[in-house]
Design an enzyme around this catalytic site. Structure first.
Site, short mmCIF file in Angstrom:
data_model
loop_
_atom_site.label_atom_id
_atom_site.label_comp_id
_atom_site.label_asym_id
_atom_site.label_seq_id
_atom_site.Cartn_x
_atom_site.Cartn_y
_atom_site.Cartn_z
N CYS A 243 40.43 37.58 20.89
CA CYS A 243 39.14 36.88 20.72
C CYS A 243 38.00 37.41 20.26
CB CYS A 243 38.77 36.09 22.10
SG CYS A 243 37.51 35.09 22.38
N CYS B 13 34.93 37.19 23.27
CA CYS B 13 34.88 37.95 24.33
C CYS B 13 35.51 39.49 24.32
CB CYS B 13 35.58 37.28 25.82
SG CYS B 13 37.37 37.31 25.47
N TRP C 120 41.83 73.35 50.49
CA TRP C 120 40.58 72.64 50.15
C TRP C 120 40.48 72.60 48.63
CZ3 TRP C 120 36.64 73.87 47.02
CH2 TRP C 120 35.31 72.99 46.94
N TYR D 123 40.38 69.54 46.03
CA TYR D 123 39.14 69.10 45.38
C TYR D 123 39.78 68.96 43.81
CZ TYR D 123 34.39 69.79 43.51
OH TYR D 123 33.03 69.29 43.09
N ASP E 127 36.16 70.57 54.99
CA ASP E 127 34.72 70.47 54.32
C ASP E 127 33.65 70.46 54.98
OD1 ASP E 127 33.73 70.41 51.02
OD2 ASP E 127 32.79 69.01 52.50
#
Length: 471
Positions: free
Chosen positions: A65, A68, A410, A414, A430
């Site tokens: 279309c 849209c 950690w 992350y 943390d």
């Protein structure tokens, strides 16, 4: 992919933009497919089919279309959230792997045969890797046709087509008109290689929090954040580039400067990934708001996203450098590393893994143990033993990260959070997370906090960002 007809039809009838990207509406009477929020008159039930992807609609002979623009809808959040082979394949296709290495390269990257990969993608998306890549090439070509003054033959090859004939046939099939008819009279007036486009997202988007996070960690020379705009350089497959991103209502305005326009699709994919633009904020916020401890912050700041990364290796280096130092100190260290490794002055790229692995000691303004960790990380990525791109197996990458000296839970977490886009990471040790938890009246001792956080699955990464914001 199973699509419930009644649910999909209700979404189309109400023009609900939350479903854009989840499926497309194929109208058999017009042979056109639309996004669920298309403003056109709702088609009759007997004339509607719901398909899981634009590629599936194109494969069955439906045209996009032009009102849209279903090809420009936000991507399905499934491809970022999920860690299975289909999701990894979709992320790699979006990054242009099929255009650069073909289906054999995609299959090899995922560790499957071409036949089995095609079967998995077709079963879930109604189209194989070639059809999915073809749909992306058509969208890339449309953007270039409408926003640049490049010749149509140049656009054909820049978008990844093998020939002008293939380009012409695809544009006619997808949009129902030749490329020349798509060309707008108002072309971008920027410098050669500059492309301006909109990156749509599902509202709401808490842009202030997202851009503030990136601004606080901006590496001098690589990134710049001012007046609500974020800019950075990009290492792309065919050469360096840069992106300038400004949030607007319903989309992010992007200005891309590319050495080679073949890098448009990967540049767009990396910017979308950086800003987590394909997320489904309604699903995330609805789940987190069921916890009274988070309900107020969800109501006050809807649409919080994960600040992610354009390149996995860069983010992993940031994670190691950021161990036990302030954000400002990490910026200083990273700035020196970039300047020392830069081949020339001026606009800087974050150095690649091979360059960092061979960098002199003076490039690393950090303790010797951390310097060894960065070098070990760089060597593993440069050799291919560790892959941190958006198509990697998250569990395997995390396991390999933990094998490196100086990388603990950690750091690995992350990296999984920001580089690999895992929506369900939690970092109970943390300090910022613990302070944010305490501010909300939650337990701040790591073991107790980790236990409490299980109620936020599968969106613990988003809960973590909210805790950081409350620290």
């Amino acid at each position: 992919m199973e699509l419930d007809f009644e649910r999909c039809y209700r979404a189309v009838d109400s023009r609900d933009p939350r479903f854009d990207g989840w499926f497309v509406t194929a109208v058999t009477s017009t042979r056109i497919y639309c996004r669920p929020s298309c403003p056109a008159v709702t088609p009759k039930r007997q004339n509607v089919r719901f398909l899981p992807s634009a590629a599936a609609a194109q494969r069955e002979g439906f045209r996009a279309c032009l009102r849209c623009r279903p090809d420009a809808a936000p991507g399905s959040p499934e491809w970022d959230n999920r860690a299975d082979v289909v999701a990894r394949a979709m992320r790699l296709i979006a990054d242009g792997v099929v255009d650069r290495a073909g289906v054999p390269g995609l299959a090899s990257r995922l560790g499957y045969t071409e036949r089995h990969l095609h079967r998995m993608l077709h079963a879930e998306l109604g189209a194989g890797p070639l059809a999915l890549a073809r749909a992306q090439r058509a969208q890339t070509a449309r953007i270039l046709i409408e926003t640049t003054d490049l010749g149509l033959a140049e656009i054909a090859f820049a978008a990844g087509f093998r020939s002008v004939r293939q380009f012409n046939e695809t544009i006619r099939d997808v949009y129902g008109r030749p490329p020349s008819a798509l060309r707008s009279s108002a072309v971008a007036s920027g410098a050669p290689g500059t492309i301006m486009l909109r990156l749509p997202y599902r509202a709401p988007l808490h842009a202030d929090g997202l851009f503030e996070y990136l601004a606080a960690r901006a590496i001098p020379g690589v990134e710049l954040a001012d007046d609500g705009r974020y800019q950075r350089t990009l290492r792309l497959p065919h050469g360096p580039g840069s992106a300038s991103l400004t949030p607007r209502d319903g989309y992010v305005q992007a200005t891309l400067r590319l050495t080679d326009v073949r890098d448009l699709a990967p540049a767009v994919a990396r910017c979308r990934r950086l800003l987590d633009l394909d997320a489904d904020p309604h699903a995330v916020d609805a789940a987190l708001a069921t916890d009274p401890a988070l309900a107020e912050t969800v109501e006050k700041e809807p649409g919080v996203r994960l600040p992610r990364a354009v390149e996995g290796f860069e983010l992993a280096v940031r994670a190691v450098v950021g161990q036990q130092v302030s954000v400002a100190a990490a910026r200083t260290v990273l700035g020196k590393l970039v300047r020392t490794c830069a081949p020339t002055a001026g606009e800087l790229l974050f150095p690649d893994a091979a360059t960092v692995a061979e960098a002199p000691d003076e490039a690393f303004a950090m303790p010797a143990t951390r310097r060894r960790t960065v070098r070990a990380l760089a060597a593993a990525v440069a050799s291919g033993d560790l892959v941190l791109d958006n198509g990697t197996d998250r569990a395997e990458a995390t396991e390999k990260l933990l094998e490196l000296p100086g990388v603990g839970p950690w750091t690995a977490g992350y990296v999984a959070l920001r580089a690999l886009g895992d929506p369900d990471v939690f970092l109970p040790t943390d300090l910022g997370v613990r302070r944010g938890a305490a501010a909300l009246g939650l337990p701040d001792e790591p073991a107790a906090l980790a236990g409490y956080a299980t109620r936020w699955r599968p969106w613990r990464s988003y809960a973590l960002i909210r805790l950081w914001r409350n620290a």
